[in-house]
Design a protein around this motif. Structure first.
Motif, short mmCIF file in Angstrom:
data_model
loop_
_atom_site.label_atom_id
_atom_site.label_comp_id
_atom_site.label_asym_id
_atom_site.label_seq_id
_atom_site.Cartn_x
_atom_site.Cartn_y
_atom_site.Cartn_z
N LEU A 18 0.81 -1.14 0.07
CA LEU A 18 0.04 0.13 -0.14
C LEU A 18 0.92 1.24 0.05
N LEU A 19 0.43 2.27 -0.76
CA LEU A 19 1.42 3.23 -0.89
C LEU A 19 0.43 4.68 -0.67
N GLU A 20 1.21 5.53 0.04
CA GLU A 20 0.53 6.89 0.55
C GLU A 20 1.72 7.88 -0.16
N ILE A 21 1.07 8.82 -1.15
CA ILE A 21 1.77 9.77 -1.81
C ILE A 21 1.51 10.94 -0.90
N ASP A 22 2.64 11.51 -0.45
CA ASP A 22 2.59 12.96 0.44
C ASP A 22 3.25 13.88 -0.30
N ARG A 23 2.49 15.01 -0.61
CA ARG A 23 3.16 16.38 -1.11
C ARG A 23 3.49 17.31 0.17
N ARG A 24 3.61 16.60 1.16
CA ARG A 24 3.64 17.48 2.31
C ARG A 24 2.50 18.44 2.80
N THR A 25 1.34 18.20 2.27
CA THR A 25 0.16 19.00 2.56
C THR A 25 -0.39 18.28 3.91
N GLU A 26 -0.01 17.17 4.36
CA GLU A 26 -0.68 16.59 5.61
C GLU A 26 0.61 16.61 6.55
N ASP A 27 -0.10 17.17 7.73
CA ASP A 27 0.83 17.17 9.07
C ASP A 27 1.39 15.66 9.33
N THR B 77 11.10 19.25 0.42
CA THR B 77 12.57 19.68 0.46
C THR B 77 12.99 18.23 1.35
N GLU B 78 14.29 18.00 1.58
CA GLU B 78 14.97 16.95 2.21
C GLU B 78 14.67 17.08 3.43
N GLU B 79 14.75 18.44 3.94
CA GLU B 79 14.58 18.67 5.51
C GLU B 79 13.27 18.53 5.91
N LYS B 80 12.07 18.50 5.14
CA LYS B 80 10.73 18.20 5.53
C LYS B 80 10.73 16.70 5.49
N VAL B 81 11.15 16.09 4.55
CA VAL B 81 11.24 14.67 4.49
C VAL B 81 11.83 14.15 5.73
N ALA B 82 13.11 14.37 6.13
CA ALA B 82 13.68 13.83 7.18
C ALA B 82 13.02 14.43 8.71
N ASN B 83 12.17 15.54 8.62
CA ASN B 83 11.65 15.71 9.84
C ASN B 83 10.37 14.95 9.98
N VAL C 113 9.43 11.78 12.73
CA VAL C 113 8.04 11.94 13.49
C VAL C 113 7.34 10.29 13.18
N LEU C 114 7.29 9.81 11.86
CA LEU C 114 6.83 8.68 11.75
C LEU C 114 7.53 7.39 12.53
N GLU C 115 8.75 7.54 12.46
CA GLU C 115 9.60 6.68 13.40
C GLU C 115 9.42 6.62 14.84
N GLU C 116 9.32 7.92 15.31
CA GLU C 116 9.24 7.79 16.79
C GLU C 116 7.60 7.74 17.48
N ALA C 117 6.87 8.40 16.92
CA ALA C 117 5.41 8.41 17.18
C ALA C 117 4.82 6.90 16.66
#
Length: 402
Positions: A138-147, A217-223, A227-231
């Motif tokens: 299953l794939l979720e495509i995110d253009r960083r429009t979601e928190d 951006t790479e920075e937004k992806v990393a952040n 969050v995904l990894e921790e929360a």
């Protein structure tokens, strides 16, 4: 469609000419024009009906009709807000197809997964490519429009959906799951709802989920990944195996986890979906998709480590037993298993003689005792006269004569 059907073709003239021809027959229409001047085409009601008649009998699902509706106050075409997102989804599918991951007609979009509370979690893209080592993803495509926490909520819903039972589950199984919250973990995946919808993944755990980030951006992806990894750790992280040999087991139990991989659309386009552009949550570095989904520290390693630990435990017990084996105080030899049991078992210890000697020495003791007893009996018997007839012979003659 151009990106999906002609991923290596830099010019879209052939596709554009075909779309213009379909437009002449009222089968497609232009919905919007993107910032890069590329046009977004969709099916008309007539085209949607013909597509359903053509594709659905072959098991190919057709997306929902995009109705042509306008805002009553300003007259602007409605429903175009997801064009960039839809383009990113199509581009992701095109890159997967170009890498040999799924046939171009094998992709499905907006597939709903209904939870127990009635909420429907829709996957942007569903891939089934068993030939490429990815039976389902299953794939979720995110253009960083979601928190980022919204993505964690999506991951949680996929995890919850993977723990549901089908409506026709057996009463015993239903009662077991209702008995306590974690009881579903003792229900085999083959008895769960997700196995009615998707094929087995070929790996431990639930259906894998991929987050593909686009136009960011790479920075937004990393952040976001942090969050995904921790929360979201509860949903993707493996657990320790419950084993008697706890210290000897380093393998991890992925049985109840959702495998999660992340990448970006830009990486897929630059290097290809079959390159090392996927990162598995909980790991460092990027890998190919199948390697990222595999669990080298999972159940195979567990079985190997447990078998090795079991063999070592048996050897240790044998060594401990040998260290405790009695030694004959007379000849210095170790007891055999039979003699050891004779001298320790309650049912035989009373007749085992000297329990400090081995079986051979004990047999010698028994032989000496028997020889001494035979000599004693022989010495106690009265001497026999040489003139006496053989016992019984005289009496026999007299009887015959009478």
């Amino acid at each position: 469609m151009w990106k999906l059907t002609r991923p290596d073709n830099r010019h879209d003239k052939l596709v554009r000419d075909n779309l213009l021809d379909l437009e002449d027959h009222d089968l497609v229409r232009i919905e919007s024009v993107r910032e890069d001047q590329r046009q977004v085409w969709v099916l008309t009601r007539r085209g949607h009906g013909e597509a359903k008649d053509l594709l659905e009998p072959k098991g190919i699902r057709v997306s929902v009709l995009r109705k042509q509706e306008y805002a009553p106050d300003i007259g602007e075409l409605l429903g175009t807000g997801y064009d960039d997102h839809a383009a990113a989804v199509t581009s992701t599918a095109a890159e997967l197809h170009r890498a040999g991951i799924e046939h171009r007609l094998g992709f499905q979009t907006e597939i709903g997964h209904r939870l127990a509370d009635g909420y429907v979690q829709r996957a942007d893209l569903v891939v089934r490519a068993p030939e490429a080592g990815v039976p389902v993803m299953l794939l979720e495509i995110d253009r960083r429009t979601e928190d980022a926490h919204d993505l964690v909520a999506k991951l949680r819903r996929y995890w919850e959906w993977g723990r549901l039972l089908p409506k026709d589950a057996g009463k015993h199984t239903v009662d077991l799951v209702r008995s306590r919250p974690d009881a579903i973990e003792h229900v085999d995946h083959e008895q769960r709802l997700w196995r009615r919808v998707y094929p087995p993944t070929g790996r431990e755990g639930l259906v894998p989920v991929a987050f593909v980030f686009a136009d960011t951006t790479e920075e937004k992806v990393a952040n976001t990944v942090a969050v995904l990894e921790e929360a979201g750790r509860r949903y993707w992280a493996p657990r320790r195996y419950e084993s008697y040999y706890r210290e000897a087991i380093t393998a991890k139990d992925y049985g109840q986890a959702v495998p999660v991989v992340v990448t970006t659309l830009e990486q897929l386009q630059e290097h290809g979906a079959d390159a090392a552009v996927w990162r598995r949550l909980g790991r460092t570095g990027e890998q190919t998709l199948t390697v990222a989904l595999d669990n080298p520290d999972g159940d195979v390693l567990f079985r190997d480590q447990e078998a090795r630990a079991d063999a070592e435990e048996k050897q240790r017990r044998v060594a401990e037993r040998e260290a405790q084996r009695p030694v004959c105080k007379r000849c210095g030899r170790k007891f055999t298993d039979q003699r050891w049991e004779e001298t320790t078992a309650h049912r035989t210890a009373w007749s085992a003689g000297d329990v400090s000697v081995c079986g051979t020495c004990y047999a010698d003791d028994v032989a000496r005792e028997e020889a001494a007893e035979a000599a004693r009996l022989q010495a106690a018997a009265p001497p026999q006269s040489e003139d006496d007839p053989e016992p019984g012979r005289g009496r026999g003659w007299i009887r015959r004569r009478a």
